[in-house]
Scaffold this active site. Structure first.
Site, PDB file in Angstrom:
ATOM      1  N   THR A 190      -4.443   8.231   8.438  1.00  0.00           N
ATOM      2  CA  THR A 190      -4.496   7.123   7.493  1.00  0.00           C
ATOM      3  C   THR A 190      -5.947   6.650   7.457  1.00  0.00           C
ATOM      4  O   THR A 190      -6.710   6.915   8.378  1.00  0.00           O
ATOM      5  CB  THR A 190      -3.534   5.981   7.912  1.00  0.00           C
ATOM      6  OG1 THR A 190      -3.664   4.887   7.006  1.00  0.00           O
ATOM      7  CG2 THR A 190      -3.798   5.487   9.316  1.00  0.00           C
ATOM      8  N   GLY A 191      -6.329   5.987   6.390  1.00  0.00           N
ATOM      9  CA  GLY A 191      -7.715   5.545   6.268  1.00  0.00           C
ATOM     10  C   GLY A 191      -8.348   6.109   5.012  1.00  0.00           C
ATOM     11  O   GLY A 191      -7.630   6.523   4.093  1.00  0.00           O
TER      12      GLY A 191
ATOM     13  N   THR B 198       2.001   7.094   0.283  1.00  0.00           N
ATOM     14  CA  THR B 198       1.057   6.008   0.023  1.00  0.00           C
ATOM     15  C   THR B 198       0.873   5.792  -1.471  1.00  0.00           C
ATOM     16  O   THR B 198       1.231   6.664  -2.283  1.00  0.00           O
ATOM     17  CB  THR B 198      -0.319   6.377   0.631  1.00  0.00           C
ATOM     18  OG1 THR B 198      -1.203   5.264   0.556  1.00  0.00           O
ATOM     19  CG2 THR B 198      -0.978   7.537  -0.094  1.00  0.00           C
TER      20      THR B 198
ATOM     21  N   SER C 252       0.811  -1.206   0.000  1.00  0.00           N
ATOM     22  CA  SER C 252       0.000   0.000   0.000  1.00  0.00           C
ATOM     23  C   SER C 252       0.850   1.264   0.000  1.00  0.00           C
ATOM     24  O   SER C 252       0.315   2.359  -0.010  1.00  0.00           O
ATOM     25  CB  SER C 252      -0.918   0.000   1.218  1.00  0.00           C
ATOM     26  OG  SER C 252      -0.154  -0.204   2.385  1.00  0.00           O
TER      27      SER C 252
ATOM     28  N   ARG D  93      -7.803   9.852  -9.031  1.00  0.00           N
ATOM     29  CA  ARG D  93      -8.258  10.087  -7.659  1.00  0.00           C
ATOM     30  C   ARG D  93      -7.073  10.456  -6.761  1.00  0.00           C
ATOM     31  O   ARG D  93      -6.023   9.824  -6.804  1.00  0.00           O
ATOM     32  CB  ARG D  93      -8.936   8.824  -7.132  1.00  0.00           C
ATOM     33  CG  ARG D  93      -9.449   8.927  -5.695  1.00  0.00           C
ATOM     34  CD  ARG D  93      -8.444   8.415  -4.692  1.00  0.00           C
ATOM     35  NE  ARG D  93      -8.998   8.347  -3.344  1.00  0.00           N
ATOM     36  CZ  ARG D  93      -8.286   8.098  -2.257  1.00  0.00           C
ATOM     37  NH1 ARG D  93      -6.995   7.873  -2.358  1.00  0.00           N
ATOM     38  NH2 ARG D  93      -8.837   8.057  -1.075  1.00  0.00           N
TER      39      ARG D  93
ATOM     40  N   THR E 142      -1.417   3.634   4.748  1.00  0.00           N
ATOM     41  CA  THR E 142      -0.451   4.673   4.430  1.00  0.00           C
ATOM     42  C   THR E 142       0.566   4.746   5.546  1.00  0.00           C
ATOM     43  O   THR E 142       0.204   4.564   6.706  1.00  0.00           O
ATOM     44  CB  THR E 142      -1.201   6.023   4.367  1.00  0.00           C
ATOM     45  OG1 THR E 142      -2.068   5.982   3.251  1.00  0.00           O
ATOM     46  CG2 THR E 142      -0.269   7.197   4.273  1.00  0.00           C
TER      47      THR E 142
HETATM   48  C1  SD4 Z   1      -5.873   7.450   0.868  1.00  0.00           C
HETATM   49  N1  SD4 Z   1      -5.413   7.726   3.210  1.00  0.00           N
HETATM   50  O1  SD4 Z   1      -5.358   7.532  -0.239  1.00  0.00           O
HETATM   51  C2  SD4 Z   1      -5.019   7.007   2.034  1.00  0.00           C
HETATM   52  C3  SD4 Z   1      -5.094   5.522   2.169  1.00  0.00           C
HETATM   53  C4  SD4 Z   1      -4.858   5.000   3.541  1.00  0.00           C
HETATM   54  O2  SD4 Z   1      -5.292   3.457   5.194  1.00  0.00           O
HETATM   55  O3  SD4 Z   1      -4.205   5.570   4.355  1.00  0.00           O
HETATM   56  N2  SD4 Z   1      -5.438   3.932   3.928  1.00  0.00           N
HETATM   57  O4  SD4 Z   1      -7.061   7.683   1.052  1.00  0.00           O
END
Ligand code: SD4
Length: 313
Positions: free
Chosen positions: A220-221, A187, A49, A197, A169
């Site tokens: 993160t998320g 990330t 990721s 995106r 991330t």
């Molecule tokens: C995103 N925040 O591109 C990042 C992905 C991530 O845990 O951190 N996922 O939306």
């Protein structure tokens, strides 16, 4: 003189805090140390990721997002949708140092990286491609008989909920011996995202914010939810107003829950980390994220589990 502290998202952040912690102990500036730590995660092909070897977007392109910020000067730089260049965080740093801008995207970001001497490289690994095919949302839509992913045809293909493909991330925040803060977020974004995106990770104030006078914070998320609340700037402003890093993270989790409930989109699936100028750390996450983070304090490295915050219905 401050005691160095590093905090990073997810268990794979452990290698980042180990490397950054050593550099800080040697007296390196916070920004140098956290970028060195993040690079180790970007370079690890097992991490699907962050950096090369990650899960590509819906049409198989692997694009990277990153930003960096220096708490002393408030200098910052970012790249979004960067392709074929390995270390997005290093390019983000060059944007900060060598241009009058904060954020370069796509083709422009790659062109700039080449001017700066970065190499073009093949970003995919066989394992990454295999996993991308096996878990592709189109496969689910069309039943298991569909072997390969389709292209995107129209609205039905575009408005697919990919939040379940949320993946992780690395955000690294550090406090150096001189008492300065630095941060980096890097990330490949959400797996199967639409081409073009951009999530929170390269957005200063969303995925990362750092100010020596208040604190450092990262997220993160699901990036859309983090952008919606201006997550990292929100946390830093909470610390500026006197909240501890733990309180600031919990407030961010509450805020993201509240906006998700309001929009009928719960659970929000986000996690937050923060570090104060005094070296206190904090972390919180929305429910069922199982969010763990890595810290290095006084040379001791450990993984901790974040407190999960549910929605107030
Ligand atoms: C995103 N925040 O591109 C990042 C992905 C991530 O845990 O951190 N996922 O939306």
């Amino acid at each position: 003189m401050a005691d160095p502290v590093v905090i990073a998202t997810w268990p794979f952040g452990k290698s980042a805090v180990e490397i950054a912690g050593k550099q800080l102990a040697d007296g390196k500036p916070a920004l140098d140390a956290v970028i060195a730590g993040a690079k180790a995660v970007e370079d690890d092909p097992q991490v699907r990721s962050v950096g090369f070897g990650s899960l590509p977007d819906r049409i198989g392109r692997l694009t990277l997002d990153s930003c960096v910020m220096d708490g002393k000067t408030l200098n910052c730089g970012a790249v979004a949708g960067l392709e074929h260049v390995r270390n997005a965080s290093a390019v983000a740093r060059r944007v900060m140092e060598k241009t009058p801008h904060v954020l370069l995207v796509g083709e422009g970001a790659r062109w700039f990286a080449l001017q700066e001497g970065f190499k073009l490289e093949m970003p995919h690994t066989l394992e990454g491609i295999r996993e991308w095919f096996d878990r592709h949302p189109d496969k689910k839509k069309d039943g298991e008989k569909k072997d390969a992913a389709r292209v995107i045809h129209g609205p039905d293909d575009i408005n697919v909920d990919i939040s379940e493909f949320n993946h992780d991330t690395v955000t690294v925040l550090g406090l150096d011996k001189s008492g300065s803060l630095g941060g980096v977020c890097t990330t490949s974004g959400l797996a199967y995202k639409l081409p073009g995106r951009v999530g929170d990770s390269p957005i200063i104030g969303a995925g990362l914010y750092v100010d020596d006078q208040a604190g450092a914070a990262g997220a993160t998320g699901v990036g859309e939810e983090i952008i919606r609340i201006g997550g990292s700037l929100f946390m830093v402003e909470q610390m500026r107003a006197g909240k501890t890093p733990q309180e600031a993270c919990e407030l961010a989790a509450r805020r993201v829950n509240a906006t998700a409930v309001r929009r009928g989109k719960h659970p929000a699936n986000c996690a937050f980390i923060a570090l104060s100028p005094k070296g206190e750390v904090g972390a919180a996450a929305t429910l069922k994220t199982n969010f763990e983070f890595a810290v290095s304090i006084g040379g001791k490295v450990e993984l901790r589990k974040a407190r999960e915050i549910g929605p107030e219905m």
